[in-house]
Design a protein around this motif. Structure first.
Motif, PDB file in Angstrom:
ATOM      1  N   GLY A  57       0.810  -1.211   0.000  1.00 57.76           N
ATOM      2  CA  GLY A  57       0.000   0.000   0.000  1.00 57.76           C
ATOM      3  C   GLY A  57       0.842   1.260   0.000  1.00 57.76           C
ATOM      4  N   ILE A  58       1.906   1.283   0.811  1.00 57.91           N
ATOM      5  CA  ILE A  58       2.791   2.442   0.854  1.00 57.91           C
ATOM      6  C   ILE A  58       3.507   2.612  -0.481  1.00 57.91           C
ATOM      7  CG2 ILE A  58       4.836   3.420   1.946  1.00 57.91           C
ATOM      8  CD1 ILE A  58       2.302   3.631   3.634  1.00 57.91           C
ATOM      9  N   ARG A  59       3.906   1.513  -1.089  1.00 56.83           N
ATOM     10  CA  ARG A  59       4.556   1.609  -2.405  1.00 56.83           C
ATOM     11  C   ARG A  59       3.591   2.163  -3.441  1.00 56.83           C
ATOM     12  NH1 ARG A  59       6.845  -3.416  -0.765  1.00 56.83           N
ATOM     13  NH2 ARG A  59       5.440  -4.612  -2.102  1.00 56.83           N
ATOM     14  N   THR A  60       2.294   1.856  -3.284  1.00 56.70           N
ATOM     15  CA  THR A  60       1.288   2.428  -4.179  1.00 56.70           C
ATOM     16  C   THR A  60       1.207   3.942  -4.011  1.00 56.70           C
ATOM     17  OG1 THR A  60      -0.036   0.396  -4.178  1.00 56.70           O
ATOM     18  CG2 THR A  60      -1.172   2.434  -4.752  1.00 56.70           C
ATOM     19  N   VAL A  72      -3.514  19.557 -21.569  1.00 51.29           N
ATOM     20  CA  VAL A  72      -3.076  19.895 -20.217  1.00 51.29           C
ATOM     21  C   VAL A  72      -4.232  19.728 -19.233  1.00 51.29           C
ATOM     22  CG1 VAL A  72      -2.306  21.794 -18.727  1.00 51.29           C
ATOM     23  CG2 VAL A  72      -1.204  21.409 -20.938  1.00 51.29           C
ATOM     24  N   ARG A  73      -5.428  20.163 -19.616  1.00 49.83           N
ATOM     25  CA  ARG A  73      -6.589  20.025 -18.726  1.00 49.83           C
ATOM     26  C   ARG A  73      -6.842  18.555 -18.389  1.00 49.83           C
ATOM     27  NH1 ARG A  73      -9.114  24.042 -22.518  1.00 49.83           N
ATOM     28  NH2 ARG A  73      -8.901  26.089 -21.509  1.00 49.83           N
ATOM     29  N   GLU A  74      -6.652  17.676 -19.359  1.00 51.78           N
ATOM     30  CA  GLU A  74      -6.842  16.250 -19.100  1.00 51.78           C
ATOM     31  C   GLU A  74      -5.761  15.696 -18.169  1.00 51.78           C
ATOM     32  OE1 GLU A  74      -6.961  14.271 -22.829  1.00 51.78           O
ATOM     33  OE2 GLU A  74      -8.825  15.217 -23.500  1.00 51.78           O
ATOM     34  N   LEU A  75      -4.545  16.170 -18.317  1.00 50.41           N
ATOM     35  CA  LEU A  75      -3.434  15.646 -17.523  1.00 50.41           C
ATOM     36  C   LEU A  75      -3.596  15.933 -16.033  1.00 50.41           C
ATOM     37  CD1 LEU A  75      -0.373  16.560 -19.796  1.00 50.41           C
ATOM     38  CD2 LEU A  75      -1.212  14.261 -19.277  1.00 50.41           C
ATOM     39  N   THR A  76      -4.167  17.089 -15.695  1.00 51.93           N
ATOM     40  CA  THR A  76      -4.254  17.475 -14.281  1.00 51.93           C
ATOM     41  C   THR A  76      -5.660  17.354 -13.706  1.00 51.93           C
ATOM     42  OG1 THR A  76      -4.618  19.812 -14.818  1.00 51.93           O
ATOM     43  CG2 THR A  76      -2.333  19.089 -14.568  1.00 51.93           C
ATOM     44  N   ALA A  77      -6.623  16.904 -14.510  1.00 54.75           N
ATOM     45  CA  ALA A  77      -8.020  16.911 -14.071  1.00 54.75           C
ATOM     46  C   ALA A  77      -8.259  16.087 -12.812  1.00 54.75           C
ATOM     47  CB  ALA A  77      -8.925  16.410 -15.200  1.00 54.75           C
ATOM     48  N   LEU A  78      -7.563  14.958 -12.670  1.00 56.84           N
ATOM     49  CA  LEU A  78      -7.808  14.048 -11.549  1.00 56.84           C
ATOM     50  C   LEU A  78      -6.866  14.282 -10.372  1.00 56.84           C
ATOM     51  CD1 LEU A  78      -8.523  10.710 -13.454  1.00 56.84           C
ATOM     52  CD2 LEU A  78     -10.147  12.397 -12.599  1.00 56.84           C
ATOM     53  N   GLY A  79      -6.134  15.384 -10.379  1.00 53.27           N
ATOM     54  CA  GLY A  79      -5.204  15.657  -9.298  1.00 53.27           C
ATOM     55  C   GLY A  79      -5.843  15.662  -7.918  1.00 53.27           C
ATOM     56  N   PRO A  80      -6.946  16.390  -7.692  1.00 55.44           N
ATOM     57  CA  PRO A  80      -7.555  16.387  -6.360  1.00 55.44           C
ATOM     58  C   PRO A  80      -8.028  15.000  -5.916  1.00 55.44           C
ATOM     59  CG  PRO A  80      -8.340  18.267  -7.626  1.00 55.44           C
ATOM     60  CD  PRO A  80      -7.581  17.393  -8.573  1.00 55.44           C
ATOM     61  N   GLN A  81      -8.621  14.248  -6.821  1.00 56.13           N
ATOM     62  CA  GLN A  81      -9.074  12.893  -6.481  1.00 56.13           C
ATOM     63  C   GLN A  81      -7.890  11.988  -6.148  1.00 56.13           C
ATOM     64  OE1 GLN A  81     -12.318  10.982  -6.380  1.00 56.13           O
ATOM     65  NE2 GLN A  81     -10.705   9.897  -5.282  1.00 56.13           N
ATOM     66  N   ASP A  82      -6.823  12.080  -6.929  1.00 59.89           N
ATOM     67  CA  ASP A  82      -5.661  11.220  -6.701  1.00 59.89           C
ATOM     68  C   ASP A  82      -4.965  11.538  -5.384  1.00 59.89           C
ATOM     69  OD1 ASP A  82      -6.084   9.846  -9.012  1.00 59.89           O
ATOM     70  OD2 ASP A  82      -4.571  10.875 -10.196  1.00 59.89           O
ATOM     71  N   THR A  83      -4.892  12.818  -5.026  1.00 59.32           N
ATOM     72  CA  THR A  83      -4.240  13.154  -3.756  1.00 59.32           C
ATOM     73  C   THR A  83      -5.064  12.671  -2.575  1.00 59.32           C
ATOM     74  OG1 THR A  83      -5.247  15.373  -3.837  1.00 59.32           O
ATOM     75  CG2 THR A  83      -2.995  15.150  -4.670  1.00 59.32           C
ATOM     76  N   LEU A  84      -6.393  12.756  -2.671  1.00 58.81           N
ATOM     77  CA  LEU A  84      -7.239  12.232  -1.595  1.00 58.81           C
ATOM     78  C   LEU A  84      -7.062  10.722  -1.463  1.00 58.81           C
ATOM     79  CD1 LEU A  84      -9.496  12.416   0.531  1.00 58.81           C
ATOM     80  CD2 LEU A  84     -11.156  12.266  -1.358  1.00 58.81           C
ATOM     81  N   THR A  85      -7.062  10.020  -2.582  1.00 57.38           N
ATOM     82  CA  THR A  85      -6.889   8.570  -2.555  1.00 57.38           C
ATOM     83  C   THR A  85      -5.546   8.187  -1.936  1.00 57.38           C
ATOM     84  OG1 THR A  85      -8.287   8.300  -4.515  1.00 57.38           O
ATOM     85  CG2 THR A  85      -6.806   6.484  -3.966  1.00 57.38           C
ATOM     86  N   ALA A  86      -4.476   8.873  -2.351  1.00 53.45           N
ATOM     87  CA  ALA A  86      -3.149   8.566  -1.821  1.00 53.45           C
ATOM     88  C   ALA A  86      -3.073   8.848  -0.327  1.00 53.45           C
ATOM     89  CB  ALA A  86      -2.085   9.379  -2.573  1.00 53.45           C
ATOM     90  N   ALA A  87      -3.664   9.960   0.111  1.00 55.41           N
ATOM     91  CA  ALA A  87      -3.650  10.297   1.536  1.00 55.41           C
ATOM     92  C   ALA A  87      -4.392   9.248   2.350  1.00 55.41           C
ATOM     93  CB  ALA A  87      -4.275  11.682   1.751  1.00 55.41           C
ATOM     94  N   GLU A  88      -5.515   8.789   1.834  1.00 51.35           N
ATOM     95  CA  GLU A  88      -6.305   7.807   2.579  1.00 51.35           C
ATOM     96  C   GLU A  88      -5.593   6.457   2.645  1.00 51.35           C
ATOM     97  OE1 GLU A  88     -10.947   6.617   3.182  1.00 51.35           O
ATOM     98  OE2 GLU A  88     -10.348   7.481   1.254  1.00 51.35           O
ATOM     99  N   VAL A  89      -4.988   6.035   1.550  1.00 54.04           N
ATOM    100  CA  VAL A  89      -4.247   4.778   1.556  1.00 54.04           C
ATOM    101  C   VAL A  89      -3.071   4.866   2.530  1.00 54.04           C
ATOM    102  CG1 VAL A  89      -2.782   3.245   0.173  1.00 54.04           C
ATOM    103  CG2 VAL A  89      -4.923   4.126  -0.781  1.00 54.04           C
TER     104      VAL A  89
END
Length: 266
Positions: free
Chosen positions: A70-73, A131-148
């Motif tokens: 999980g940490i490696r993820t 560029v908009r597509e590349l960064t669109a999921l940034g907030p979701q990904d940071t929340l997921t990483a923080a929770e994991v």
């Protein structure tokens, strides 16, 4: 030694920066008077995201912890965010170069075709859409990483026991939605990007009264403000990761008065 949840707090802070960045990207138009200047300013904002993501990798390295799958993820997700934002910054700078070359009447990148300014605008706009597509999921990904990250460290007993804040289900869901960059204010009412459920004004005000969310001006069309987590909001949301949220205490209601009974004569 840094706090065991420090990387999670940094991730949620980065998620808020991604939301601000994406709002500005959505409003950016290259038919303005100085499109190259606007692209330069946006690229500087994107480069800030890169540095923040790399700082989180350094913070992860500073933690004493078991590097479980999980940490490696989490490491992989943060590094991927850094790579995506690096690519986004490169595309923004490429778009700026394309416009500058067209104004100067020189070939694209020295050996490409000579574009009219209209053609250059079309090419630059295609870069901007990517560029908009590349960064669109940034907030979701940071929340997921923080929770994991927090869930894994809690599972291994590496986070000291702490009192869990009490939230109603709507309050907890609203905090998570704000962390994902989904909550704005339009005409004085909360608006959520997804339609599966709505945030009420009373829920938002209850979180504001506890100092867990803040409002900032939002550059999106038809939206006035963006709702972000405050520092306390980030810490309280992190305290719920890896365990079900504690229910908010309902106000005590007075016991019902005993019903009068009529005596029956025998």
């Amino acid at each position: 030694m840094t706090a065991p949840t420090a990387p999670a707090e940094q991730l949620l802070l980065l998620g808020g920066d991604f939301a601000r960045h994406n709002d500005c990207l959505s409003r950016l138009r290259l038919d303005s008077l100085s499109p190259a200047t606007a692209l330069t300013q946006q690229a500087m904002s994107t480069q800030h995201l890169i540095r923040s993501a790399l700082d989180i990798v350094d913070e992860l390295d500073a933690q004493r912890m078991d590097h479980s799958p999980g940490i490696r993820t989490v490491y992989a997700r943060v590094r991927q965010l850094a790579r995506l934002t690096t690519a986004a910054a490169d595309h923004l700078l490429d778009a700026e170069d394309i416009l500058d070359d067209a104004r100067a009447g020189v070939p694209v990148k020295g050996d490409g075709p000579v574009l009219t300014y209209r053609q250059a605008l079309q090419t630059a706009n295609s870069r901007l859409a990517f560029v908009r597509e590349l960064t669109a999921l940034g907030p979701q990904d940071t929340l997921t990483a923080a929770e994991v990250f927090v869930t894994e460290r809690r599972r291994c007993g590496e986070i000291p026991p702490q009192q869990q804040p009490a939230f109603s289900l709507p309050q907890h869901a609203a905090l998570r939605a704000a962390a994902r960059g989904e909550v704005t204010i339009a005409d004085g009412k909360p608006y959520r990007r997804r339609d599966d459920w709505r945030i009420t004004l009373s829920t938002l005000r209850s979180l504001e009264a506890r100092g867990l969310v803040t409002r900032e001006k939002c550059p999106l069309w038809l939206h006035d403000e963006r709702v972000h987590l405050s520092a306390d909001g980030r810490r309280d949301l992190i305290a719920t990761f890896g365990r079900p949220p504690a229910p908010a205490r309902a106000a005590a209601r007075p016991a019902p008065a005993p019903q009068a009974t009529t005596s029956r004569s025998l």
